[in-house]
Design a protein around this motif. Structure first.
Motif, PDB file in Angstrom:
ATOM      1  N   SER A  71       0.847  -1.184   0.000  1.00 47.84           N
ATOM      2  CA  SER A  71       0.000   0.000   0.000  1.00 47.84           C
ATOM      3  C   SER A  71       0.884   1.236   0.000  1.00 47.84           C
ATOM      4  CB  SER A  71      -0.950   0.012   1.201  1.00 47.84           C
ATOM      5  OG  SER A  71      -0.208   0.016   2.419  1.00 47.84           O
ATOM      6  N   ARG A  72       0.245   2.375  -0.268  1.00 44.54           N
ATOM      7  CA  ARG A  72       1.035   3.597  -0.380  1.00 44.54           C
ATOM      8  C   ARG A  72       0.261   4.755   0.222  1.00 44.54           C
ATOM      9  NH1 ARG A  72       4.118   5.275  -5.954  1.00 44.54           N
ATOM     10  NH2 ARG A  72       4.924   7.283  -5.277  1.00 44.54           N
ATOM     11  N   GLU A  73       0.956   5.560   0.981  1.00 43.60           N
ATOM     12  CA  GLU A  73       0.382   6.772   1.555  1.00 43.60           C
ATOM     13  C   GLU A  73       1.114   7.932   0.916  1.00 43.60           C
ATOM     14  OE1 GLU A  73       0.257   6.695   5.760  1.00 43.60           O
ATOM     15  OE2 GLU A  73      -0.860   8.557   5.926  1.00 43.60           O
ATOM     16  N   ASP A  74       0.526   8.468  -0.132  1.00 38.67           N
ATOM     17  CA  ASP A  74       1.233   9.452  -0.942  1.00 38.67           C
ATOM     18  C   ASP A  74       1.558  10.720  -0.170  1.00 38.67           C
ATOM     19  OD1 ASP A  74       0.862  11.435  -3.821  1.00 38.67           O
ATOM     20  OD2 ASP A  74       2.375   9.893  -3.546  1.00 38.67           O
ATOM     21  N   ALA A  75       0.668  11.109   0.749  1.00 39.07           N
ATOM     22  CA  ALA A  75       0.899  12.333   1.516  1.00 39.07           C
ATOM     23  C   ALA A  75       2.157  12.237   2.364  1.00 39.07           C
ATOM     24  CB  ALA A  75      -0.307  12.626   2.394  1.00 39.07           C
ATOM     25  N   LYS A  76       2.513  11.022   2.749  1.00 36.47           N
ATOM     26  CA  LYS A  76       3.706  10.809   3.568  1.00 36.47           C
ATOM     27  C   LYS A  76       4.863  10.263   2.742  1.00 36.47           C
ATOM     28  CE  LYS A  76       1.375   9.956   7.989  1.00 36.47           C
ATOM     29  NZ  LYS A  76       1.241   9.013   9.128  1.00 36.47           N
ATOM     30  N   ASN A  77       4.654  10.138   1.438  1.00 35.36           N
ATOM     31  CA  ASN A  77       5.686   9.570   0.562  1.00 35.36           C
ATOM     32  C   ASN A  77       6.199   8.244   1.115  1.00 35.36           C
ATOM     33  OD1 ASN A  77       5.774  11.681  -1.419  1.00 35.36           O
ATOM     34  ND2 ASN A  77       6.861  12.949   0.078  1.00 35.36           N
ATOM     35  N   THR A  78       5.278   7.414   1.542  1.00 33.18           N
ATOM     36  CA  THR A  78       5.632   6.157   2.185  1.00 33.18           C
ATOM     37  C   THR A  78       4.890   5.002   1.535  1.00 33.18           C
ATOM     38  OG1 THR A  78       6.041   7.277   4.295  1.00 33.18           O
ATOM     39  CG2 THR A  78       5.680   4.895   4.358  1.00 33.18           C
ATOM     40  N   VAL A  79       5.588   3.909   1.347  1.00 30.46           N
ATOM     41  CA  VAL A  79       4.967   2.680   0.867  1.00 30.46           C
ATOM     42  C   VAL A  79       5.145   1.616   1.946  1.00 30.46           C
ATOM     43  CG1 VAL A  79       7.042   1.857  -0.325  1.00 30.46           C
ATOM     44  CG2 VAL A  79       4.803   1.066  -1.060  1.00 30.46           C
ATOM     45  N   TYR A  80       4.135   0.766   2.085  1.00 27.11           N
ATOM     46  CA  TYR A  80       4.128  -0.242   3.137  1.00 27.11           C
ATOM     47  C   TYR A  80       4.057  -1.637   2.534  1.00 27.11           C
ATOM     48  CZ  TYR A  80       2.683   3.857   5.831  1.00 27.11           C
ATOM     49  OH  TYR A  80       2.605   5.103   6.395  1.00 27.11           O
ATOM     50  N   LEU A  81       4.529  -2.604   3.308  1.00 28.65           N
ATOM     51  CA  LEU A  81       4.339  -4.006   2.940  1.00 28.65           C
ATOM     52  C   LEU A  81       3.865  -4.730   4.195  1.00 28.65           C
ATOM     53  CD1 LEU A  81       4.628  -6.019   0.575  1.00 28.65           C
ATOM     54  CD2 LEU A  81       6.817  -6.703   1.587  1.00 28.65           C
ATOM     55  N   GLN A  82       2.584  -5.041   4.221  1.00 26.36           N
ATOM     56  CA  GLN A  82       2.017  -5.812   5.318  1.00 26.36           C
ATOM     57  C   GLN A  82       2.235  -7.281   5.020  1.00 26.36           C
ATOM     58  OE1 GLN A  82       0.476  -4.836   8.274  1.00 26.36           O
ATOM     59  NE2 GLN A  82       0.517  -7.018   8.767  1.00 26.36           N
ATOM     60  N   MET A  83       2.896  -7.979   5.924  1.00 28.73           N
ATOM     61  CA  MET A  83       3.237  -9.378   5.710  1.00 28.73           C
ATOM     62  C   MET A  83       2.574 -10.226   6.788  1.00 28.73           C
ATOM     63  SD  MET A  83       7.272  -9.007   4.709  1.00 28.73           S
ATOM     64  CE  MET A  83       7.780  -8.606   6.386  1.00 28.73           C
ATOM     65  N   ASN A  84       1.705 -11.116   6.365  1.00 27.07           N
ATOM     66  CA  ASN A  84       0.985 -11.998   7.286  1.00 27.07           C
ATOM     67  C   ASN A  84       1.363 -13.453   7.023  1.00 27.07           C
ATOM     68  OD1 ASN A  84      -0.430  -9.723   8.266  1.00 27.07           O
ATOM     69  ND2 ASN A  84      -2.014  -9.965   6.696  1.00 27.07           N
ATOM     70  N   SER A  85       1.036 -14.306   7.994  1.00 24.54           N
ATOM     71  CA  SER A  85       1.301 -15.744   7.856  1.00 24.54           C
ATOM     72  C   SER A  85       2.737 -15.998   7.423  1.00 24.54           C
ATOM     73  CB  SER A  85       0.326 -16.362   6.849  1.00 24.54           C
ATOM     74  OG  SER A  85      -1.002 -16.148   7.251  1.00 24.54           O
ATOM     75  N   LEU A  86       3.657 -15.365   8.106  1.00 25.74           N
ATOM     76  CA  LEU A  86       5.058 -15.463   7.717  1.00 25.74           C
ATOM     77  C   LEU A  86       5.596 -16.874   7.911  1.00 25.74           C
ATOM     78  CD1 LEU A  86       6.247 -12.015   9.028  1.00 25.74           C
ATOM     79  CD2 LEU A  86       6.493 -12.836   6.686  1.00 25.74           C
ATOM     80  N   LYS A  87       6.514 -17.239   7.025  1.00 25.36           N
ATOM     81  CA  LYS A  87       7.126 -18.561   7.033  1.00 25.36           C
ATOM     82  C   LYS A  87       8.640 -18.411   7.165  1.00 25.36           C
ATOM     83  CE  LYS A  87       3.697 -19.911   3.558  1.00 25.36           C
ATOM     84  NZ  LYS A  87       3.514 -20.471   2.186  1.00 25.36           N
ATOM     85  N   PRO A  88       9.316 -19.429   7.647  1.00 19.81           N
ATOM     86  CA  PRO A  88      10.786 -19.331   7.745  1.00 19.81           C
ATOM     87  C   PRO A  88      11.444 -18.984   6.410  1.00 19.81           C
ATOM     88  CG  PRO A  88      10.000 -21.182   9.035  1.00 19.81           C
ATOM     89  CD  PRO A  88       8.810 -20.652   8.291  1.00 19.81           C
ATOM     90  N   GLU A  89      10.858 -19.452   5.325  1.00 20.35           N
ATOM     91  CA  GLU A  89      11.448 -19.152   4.003  1.00 20.35           C
ATOM     92  C   GLU A  89      11.251 -17.697   3.583  1.00 20.35           C
ATOM     93  OE1 GLU A  89       9.326 -21.628   4.780  1.00 20.35           O
ATOM     94  OE2 GLU A  89       7.902 -22.022   3.135  1.00 20.35           O
ATOM     95  N   ASP A  90      10.520 -16.923   4.360  1.00 17.76           N
ATOM     96  CA  ASP A  90      10.404 -15.485   4.099  1.00 17.76           C
ATOM     97  C   ASP A  90      11.598 -14.711   4.676  1.00 17.76           C
ATOM     98  OD1 ASP A  90       6.891 -15.768   4.734  1.00 17.76           O
ATOM     99  OD2 ASP A  90       7.865 -15.559   2.775  1.00 17.76           O
ATOM    100  N   THR A  91      12.463 -15.404   5.394  1.00 14.96           N
ATOM    101  CA  THR A  91      13.633 -14.756   5.967  1.00 14.96           C
ATOM    102  C   THR A  91      14.525 -14.202   4.865  1.00 14.96           C
ATOM    103  OG1 THR A  91      13.624 -16.143   7.944  1.00 14.96           O
ATOM    104  CG2 THR A  91      15.726 -15.140   7.319  1.00 14.96           C
ATOM    105  N   ALA A  92      14.818 -12.905   4.945  1.00 15.59           N
ATOM    106  CA  ALA A  92      15.599 -12.229   3.911  1.00 15.59           C
ATOM    107  C   ALA A  92      15.798 -10.772   4.311  1.00 15.59           C
ATOM    108  CB  ALA A  92      14.887 -12.294   2.564  1.00 15.59           C
ATOM    109  N   VAL A  93      16.602 -10.083   3.528  1.00 13.87           N
ATOM    110  CA  VAL A  93      16.666  -8.630   3.609  1.00 13.87           C
ATOM    111  C   VAL A  93      15.648  -8.074   2.613  1.00 13.87           C
ATOM    112  CG1 VAL A  93      18.081  -6.569   3.330  1.00 13.87           C
ATOM    113  CG2 VAL A  93      19.090  -8.675   4.257  1.00 13.87           C
TER     114      VAL A  93
END
Length: 129
Positions: A71-93
């Motif tokens: 998602s993106r909040e243009d007024a704040k020049n910010t983009v988000y990534l909501q991550m649910n149901s995380l798995k060990p294989e999601d481990t990363a930078v």
């Protein structure tokens, strides 16, 4: 020039959630599409999701579709990534990036890391089993 700073990473148990943020500064009026990528040790950088400047158009990699939301909040020049149901294989930078101007808006283009002009330094996400 655009500067990007990611935040929100950390250690979470499998099944948990995290929300990453990416704050943009500088020539933000040149930003049209922004994306999230990740890179695990020994692997190539992987496309995750991309969103347009109004937040009304997005595309996801199959590996995260249904679990991650960009998602993106243009007024704040910010983009988000909501991550649910995380798995060990999601481990990363996790990195955010700005899609290069003047490029075609095709799936092949927006999923290619070489088409992104500006990158943040990344935030570490570790998912324990």
């Amino acid at each position: 020039q655009v500067q990007l700073v990611e935040s929100g990473g950390g250690l979470v148990q499998a099944g948990g959630s995290l929300r990453l943020s990416c704050a943009a500064s500088g020539s933000t009026d040149t930003i049209y599409y922004m994306g999230w990528f990740r890179q695990a040790p020994g692997l190539d950088r992987q496309f995750l999701a991309v969103v347009n400047y109004t937040g009304t158009d997005s595309y996801y990699a199959d590996s995260v579709k249904g679990r991650f939301t960009i998602s993106r909040e243009d007024a704040k020049n910010t983009v988000y990534l909501q991550m649910n149901s995380l798995k060990p294989e999601d481990t990363a930078v996790y990195y955010c990036a700005v899609f290069g101007p003047g490029l075609p808006l095709t799936i092949a283009a927006v999923t290619g890391q070489h088409n992104y002009r500006y990158w943040g330094r990344g935030t570490q996400v570790t998912v324990s089993s």
